[in-house]
Design a protein around this motif. Structure first.
Motif: not given
Length: 268
Positions: A153, A156, A163-167, A178, A180, A198, A205
């Motif tokens: 992912g 940020t 912050a880590y974002e993935d799907e 995501s 944080t 989130d 969302s």
């Protein structure tokens, strides 16, 4: 003969032909000679100290560069601090040494490293009094390191946060999320304190911070890093900025032998 001539008594002028020559002031000349000799000796000592310190610093820097592990390369500069490097060498240890490598490359990742060591033994196998290290990497390098660790992912960086974002997919529905967290140092581990989460699914969302708090109970998530550090070296600080991450390490009483530095800690 007039009365004026009879009353006149001849007097020899001072320093006349019959006067004794004045003594030369030998003491003053000797003092001047002594001062000149002392000034020359002081200048020679300063020259020897400056040259000796420079040679010692270059030798230490060359030794460090030759000892860099595989995958690590870069120019190292060393500064010996404190009173008289020659005197410190005679006592068998250096009060303070600072090694800087602003353009070090670790497995293709640029790293700015500064190491400060106190009471550094000169004899092989001696024990370091205390050491501090600071390594700084930019945001792009953070992404490269994350990818090398299998983190697919996106990361940020923020002001003190990561912050880590993935799907992922659930029942055929793509769900993006995501998280944080605020990282902090705790010796042999990094603590991640979640501060926000989130989730978005099916085009909608919602805030999942409350869910994260219930699952984790508000406690930080520990990540052990002992197996990535030499035994006896601990994590003392982490600073996160939008474009850079700085990590600080410290150690005391560390034996300076290859076996010790090559042995990492363990994660229970």
């Amino acid at each position: 003969m007039s009365s004026r001539d009879a009353d006149t008594v001849p007097v020899d002028p001072v320093g006349g032909a019959g006067a004794a020559p004045p003594r030369r002031r030998r003491g003053g000349r000797v003092a001047v000679v002594v001062l000149v000799v002392l000034a020359v000796i002081a200048a020679l000592l300063v020259l020897v100290e400056t040259v000796g310190r420079g040679i010692a610093e270059r030798n230490v820097a060359d030794s460090i560069e030759r000892s860099l592990p595989e995958g690590v390369e870069g120019e190292v500069r060393v500064q010996i601090r404190g009173f008289s490097a020659l005197w410190q060498a005679m006592t068998g240890s250096m009060d303070e040494m600072v090694a800087t490598a602003p353009d070090l490359v670790v497995n293709g990742v640029p790293v700015d490293v500064t190491v400060t060591a106190y009471d550094v033994p000169l004899a092989e196998g001696g024990t370091l009094g205390r050491g501090e290290a600071e390594a700084s990497i930019d945001g792009d390098a953070v992404d490269e390191i994350a990818a090398s660790q299998g983190i697919t992912g996106g990361l940020t960086l923020g002001d003190g946060t990561v912050a880590y974002e993935d799907e992922t997919t659930f029942l055929g529905i793509p769900i993006g999320f995501s998280i944080t967290a605020e990282p902090s140092a705790a010796g042999d581990r990094v603590l991640l304190q979640p501060v926000a989460a989130d989730i978005n699914a099916g085009g909608g969302s919602f805030d999942a911070s409350g869910l994260v708090d219930r699952v984790l109970g508000g406690d930080p998530v520990p990540i052990c890093v002992a197996d990535r550090l030499p035994e006896g070296v601990e994590l003392s600080g982490i600073e996160v900025a939008p474009d850079r991450v700085t990590v600080r390490l410290e150690a005391s009483g560390l034996p300076l032998v290859e076996e010790t530095l090559a042995t990492t800690g363990t994660c229970a």
